[in-house]
Design an enzyme around this catalytic site. Structure first.
Site, PDB file in Angstrom:
ATOM      1  N   ASP A  64      25.257  34.897  53.784  1.00 13.70           N
ATOM      2  CA  ASP A  64      26.185  34.492  54.849  1.00 13.70           C
ATOM      3  C   ASP A  64      25.402  34.411  56.166  1.00 13.70           C
ATOM      4  OD1 ASP A  64      28.316  34.771  56.867  1.00 13.70           O
ATOM      5  OD2 ASP A  64      29.586  35.372  55.192  1.00 13.70           O
ATOM      6  N   LYS A  98      34.471  26.462  53.291  1.00 12.85           N
ATOM      7  CA  LYS A  98      34.656  26.739  51.853  1.00 12.85           C
ATOM      8  C   LYS A  98      34.876  25.406  51.136  1.00 12.85           C
ATOM      9  CE  LYS A  98      37.507  29.785  49.038  1.00 12.85           C
ATOM     10  NZ  LYS A  98      38.524  30.819  49.053  1.00 12.85           N
ATOM     11  N   GLY A 128      34.157  36.762  51.977  1.00 12.11           N
ATOM     12  CA  GLY A 128      34.893  36.198  50.849  1.00 12.11           C
ATOM     13  C   GLY A 128      34.580  34.728  50.622  1.00 12.11           C
ATOM     14  N   LYS A 165      38.332  35.520  40.424  1.00  7.75           N
ATOM     15  CA  LYS A 165      38.620  34.138  40.804  1.00  7.75           C
ATOM     16  C   LYS A 165      37.552  33.593  41.741  1.00  7.75           C
ATOM     17  CE  LYS A 165      42.998  34.748  42.160  1.00  7.75           C
ATOM     18  NZ  LYS A 165      44.390  34.374  42.437  1.00  7.75           N
ATOM     19  N   LEU A 193      30.057  46.698  57.380  1.00 12.20           N
ATOM     20  CA  LEU A 193      31.237  46.475  58.223  1.00 12.20           C
ATOM     21  C   LEU A 193      30.956  46.732  59.703  1.00 12.20           C
ATOM     22  CD1 LEU A 193      33.970  48.143  55.941  1.00 12.20           C
ATOM     23  CD2 LEU A 193      32.989  45.844  55.813  1.00 12.20           C
ATOM     24  N   HIS A 272      51.221  35.808  49.738  1.00 13.35           N
ATOM     25  CA  HIS A 272      50.502  34.561  49.463  1.00 13.35           C
ATOM     26  C   HIS A 272      51.467  33.453  49.039  1.00 13.35           C
ATOM     27  CE1 HIS A 272      47.367  37.560  49.428  1.00 13.35           C
ATOM     28  NE2 HIS A 272      46.455  36.608  49.516  1.00 13.35           N
ATOM     29  N   HIS A 287      42.768  34.675  57.234  1.00 15.67           N
ATOM     30  CA  HIS A 287      43.443  34.915  55.963  1.00 15.67           C
ATOM     31  C   HIS A 287      44.284  36.203  55.968  1.00 15.67           C
ATOM     32  CE1 HIS A 287      44.217  34.537  51.725  1.00 15.67           C
ATOM     33  NE2 HIS A 287      43.781  35.768  51.527  1.00 15.67           N
TER      34      HIS A 287
HETATM   35  N1  LIG Z   1      38.367  35.469  44.848  1.00 12.96           N
HETATM   36  C1  LIG Z   1      39.446  36.093  45.200  1.00 12.96           C
HETATM   37  O1  LIG Z   1      40.226  36.566  44.380  1.00 12.96           O
HETATM   38  C2  LIG Z   1      39.784  36.245  46.640  1.00 12.96           C
HETATM   39  C3  LIG Z   1      40.614  37.294  47.057  1.00 12.96           C
HETATM   40  C4  LIG Z   1      40.898  37.418  48.412  1.00 12.96           C
HETATM   41  C5  LIG Z   1      40.363  36.523  49.317  1.00 12.96           C
HETATM   42  N2  LIG Z   1      39.562  35.509  48.866  1.00 12.96           N
HETATM   43  C6  LIG Z   1      38.983  34.554  49.804  1.00 12.96           C
HETATM   44  O2  LIG Z   1      38.206  35.230  50.767  1.00 12.96           O
HETATM   45  C7  LIG Z   1      38.149  34.428  51.931  1.00 12.96           C
HETATM   46  C8  LIG Z   1      38.297  35.313  53.146  1.00 12.96           C
HETATM   47  O3  LIG Z   1      37.229  36.241  53.163  1.00 12.96           O
HETATM   48  P1  LIG Z   1      36.672  36.823  54.527  1.00 12.96           P
HETATM   49  O4  LIG Z   1      37.778  37.334  55.343  1.00 12.96           O
HETATM   50  O5  LIG Z   1      35.542  37.716  54.192  1.00 12.96           O
HETATM   51  O6  LIG Z   1      36.201  35.503  55.292  1.00 12.96           O
HETATM   52  P2  LIG Z   1      34.741  34.901  55.583  1.00 12.96           P
HETATM   53  O7  LIG Z   1      33.881  34.993  54.408  1.00 12.96           O
HETATM   54  O8  LIG Z   1      34.953  33.587  56.200  1.00 12.96           O
HETATM   55  O9  LIG Z   1      34.172  35.916  56.668  1.00 12.96           O
HETATM   56  C9  LIG Z   1      34.737  35.939  57.965  1.00 12.96           C
HETATM   57  C10 LIG Z   1      33.640  35.731  59.037  1.00 12.96           C
HETATM   58  O10 LIG Z   1      32.821  36.898  59.090  1.00 12.96           O
HETATM   59  C11 LIG Z   1      31.439  36.568  58.929  1.00 12.96           C
HETATM   60  N3  LIG Z   1      30.849  37.772  58.304  1.00 12.96           N
HETATM   61  C12 LIG Z   1      30.678  38.067  56.991  1.00 12.96           C
HETATM   62  N4  LIG Z   1      30.205  39.336  56.867  1.00 12.96           N
HETATM   63  C13 LIG Z   1      30.057  39.830  58.122  1.00 12.96           C
HETATM   64  C14 LIG Z   1      29.608  41.069  58.652  1.00 12.96           C
HETATM   65  N5  LIG Z   1      29.297  42.096  57.863  1.00 12.96           N
HETATM   66  N6  LIG Z   1      29.550  41.209  59.985  1.00 12.96           N
HETATM   67  C15 LIG Z   1      29.932  40.205  60.828  1.00 12.96           C
HETATM   68  N7  LIG Z   1      30.390  39.007  60.380  1.00 12.96           N
HETATM   69  C16 LIG Z   1      30.457  38.832  59.035  1.00 12.96           C
HETATM   70  C17 LIG Z   1      31.459  35.283  58.150  1.00 12.96           C
HETATM   71  O11 LIG Z   1      30.299  34.505  58.396  1.00 12.96           O
HETATM   72  C18 LIG Z   1      32.699  34.591  58.713  1.00 12.96           C
HETATM   73  O12 LIG Z   1      32.381  33.940  59.908  1.00 12.96           O
HETATM   74  C19 LIG Z   1      39.250  33.389  51.802  1.00 12.96           C
HETATM   75  O13 LIG Z   1      38.671  32.133  51.567  1.00 12.96           O
HETATM   76  C20 LIG Z   1      40.036  33.846  50.598  1.00 12.96           C
HETATM   77  O14 LIG Z   1      40.580  32.787  49.864  1.00 12.96           O
HETATM   78  C21 LIG Z   1      39.256  35.374  47.566  1.00 12.96           C
HETATM   79 ZN   LIG Z   2      44.409  36.987  49.941  1.00  8.95          ZN
END
Ligand SMILES: NC(=O)c1ccc[n+]([C@@H]2O[C@H](COP(=O)([O-])OP(=O)(O)OC[C@H]3O[C@@H](n4cnc5c(N)ncnc54)[C@H](O)[C@@H]3O)[C@@H](O)[C@H]2O)c1
Ligand SMILES: [Zn+2]
Length: 386
Positions: A64, A98, A128, A165, A193, A272, A287
């Site tokens: 990432d 994505k 994610g 998924k 985090l 959802h 999200h």
């Molecule tokens: N596969 C599944 O079952 C499942 C379940 C829940 C959510 N999701 C998916 O997950 C996605 C959301 O995930 P998300 O909230 O992680 O979003 P994301 O991956 O877009 O991350 C959010 C932002 O944080 C940044 N980032 C990542 N790690 C970081 C860190 N440690 N420190 C600072 N910044 C960081 C990323 O570059 C991005 O800009 C959605 O697309 C959702 O559909 C999938």
């Molecule tokens: Zn979700």
């Protein structure tokens, strides 16, 4: 084919006779994948290193961009130590990235690395979005190659981590193309985090709030105990370890019995129902936030149905505030958008509403007959909560 056979009426010609071959093929498949929590994902003797050391050929590591910005030197030093040869591909996080072209970039990189079908797991380090795209690319490359997830956001650690998924968005719809393809190993390291902003952490709390309300009163109690003035470092500290572990365990317990979603009435779909379309249409809601708003609206629908006590609503709002989650948004007062979202979600649930609603804190039930008027009443109820 002769002209004569092309003219044959198909049904009459084929199905009036008993078939000469009729086979039904059925097979069961066991799936096994692991989640491991560690204090340092990049420790030389840890489970990630074990995977990388055992890999054949050039290891593709998809990182990432947010992680790459803050940990580039650390990751390069680590990979130089544990990988024979490796290649890093940096991809942007964020929902708008994505996409299928991002997945195809990974596939091109897999080709360049000469990834083998079984022995060269692709490593995903990111939120994610990056985990979902890597999983999707891994699932379609040679019809499936192994991959390892290192989720780096709170949301990804408690939710994406357990799920099998994968997906990318397409045509303005979330997760329109995807697959079921588990990562063989997922590493949970809360230290990632510390670089998340409070707003991003609260996206993760949105998914925990969903799970708590639908499934676990104990988890809900924990959310009521988090400090009001929390900073991201609190989630890295030992104080949050139990909360995060409990969320992961509850999620695993819920998903385990229905991994391939044979049953489309799923408790974890709570939050959802209206959110997928709203998330795509309102760029500023992330999200976890849109999921939390959907949970509050669903709780109001449950009140309308007499399933959930009105007196619980202020308790929900208080927990949402504690988690820095929004409790109002114009999209959740837009009856046309809400109704369109429900219609779209019905298709995903095979023509059924299968609308998960809380029937208490930590319990849920499903309804199938929400009409537009009921939805509008619930949206008004939500709008009146302060
Ligand atoms: N596969 C599944 O079952 C499942 C379940 C829940 C959510 N999701 C998916 O997950 C996605 C959301 O995930 P998300 O909230 O992680 O979003 P994301 O991956 O877009 O991350 C959010 C932002 O944080 C940044 N980032 C990542 N790690 C970081 C860190 N440690 N420190 C600072 N910044 C960081 C990323 O570059 C991005 O800009 C959605 O697309 C959702 O559909 C999938
Ligand atoms: Zn979700």
């Amino acid at each position: 084919l002769s002209t004569a056979s092309l003219r044959l009426p198909i049904t009459g010609a084929i199905y009036d006779q008993s078939p000469e071959l009729a086979l039904t093929i059925a097979a069961d498949r066991t799936v096994r994948y692991s989640l491991v929590e560690t204090g340092h994902a990049f420790e030389p003797d840890g489970p990630l290193s074990e995977k990388i050391r055992a890999a054949a050929g050039t290891v593709l590591v998809v990182v990432d961009d947010a992680i790459w910005r803050v940990q580039r030197n650390r990751i390069n030093r680590y990979l130089a130590q544990v990988a024979g040869t490796y290649r890093v591909l940096v991809l942007p996080g964020g929902e708008r990235n994505k996409t299928l072209p991002q997945a195809l970039k990974i596939i091109a990189a897999m080709d360049e690395c000469g990834v083998l079908r079984r022995s060269t797991p692709v490593i995903a380090i990111g939120g994610g979005v990056v985990c979902d795209i890597v999983g999707f690319a891994a699932s379609i490359y040679r019809r499936g190659v192994p991959y390892v997830k290192v989720p780096t956001t709170l949301l990804a650690q408690v939710d994406v981590s357990v799920a099998i998924k994968t997906a990318v968005n397409l045509g303005g719809f979330r997760n329109r193309i995807g697959s079921f393809w588990p990562a063989e190993l997922t590493i949970i390291d809360r230290s990632f985090l510390s670089s998340q902003s409070p707003a991003e952490i609260s996206q993760g709390l949105g998914e925990i709030f969903k799970l708590a309300l639908i499934k676990s009163e104990c988890l809900f109690d924990r959310l009521e105990e988090i400090p009001t003035d929390w900073e991201p470092d609190w989630y890295v500290s030992g104080a949050a370890a139990d909360l995060i572990r409990l969320a992961i365990e509850e999620m695993a317990e819920d998903l385990r019995s229905n991994l391939w979603e044979e049953t489309l009435a799923r408790g974890v779909d709570f939050g959802h129902t209206f959110s997928p379309l709203i998330e795509m249409r309102t760029a500023q809601l992330g999200h976890g936030h849109v999921v939390a708003l959907d949970c509050l609206l669903s709780a109001c629908i449950a009140v309308e149905y007499g399933l959930f006590e009105y007196e619980f609503l202020p308790r929900l709002v208080a927990v949402m505030r504690r988690c820095h989650l929004p409790t109002q948004h114009p999209a959740f007062a837009d009856a046309d958008l809400l109704w369109e979202s429900l219609i779209e979600t019905r298709k995903h649930r095979d023509g059924h509403q299968h609308l998960p609603l809380p029937s208490g804190i930590g319990k849920h039930t499903f309804v199938e007959n929400l009409d537009r008027r009921g939805l509008v009443r619930a949206a008004r109820l939500m709008g009146g909560l302060t």
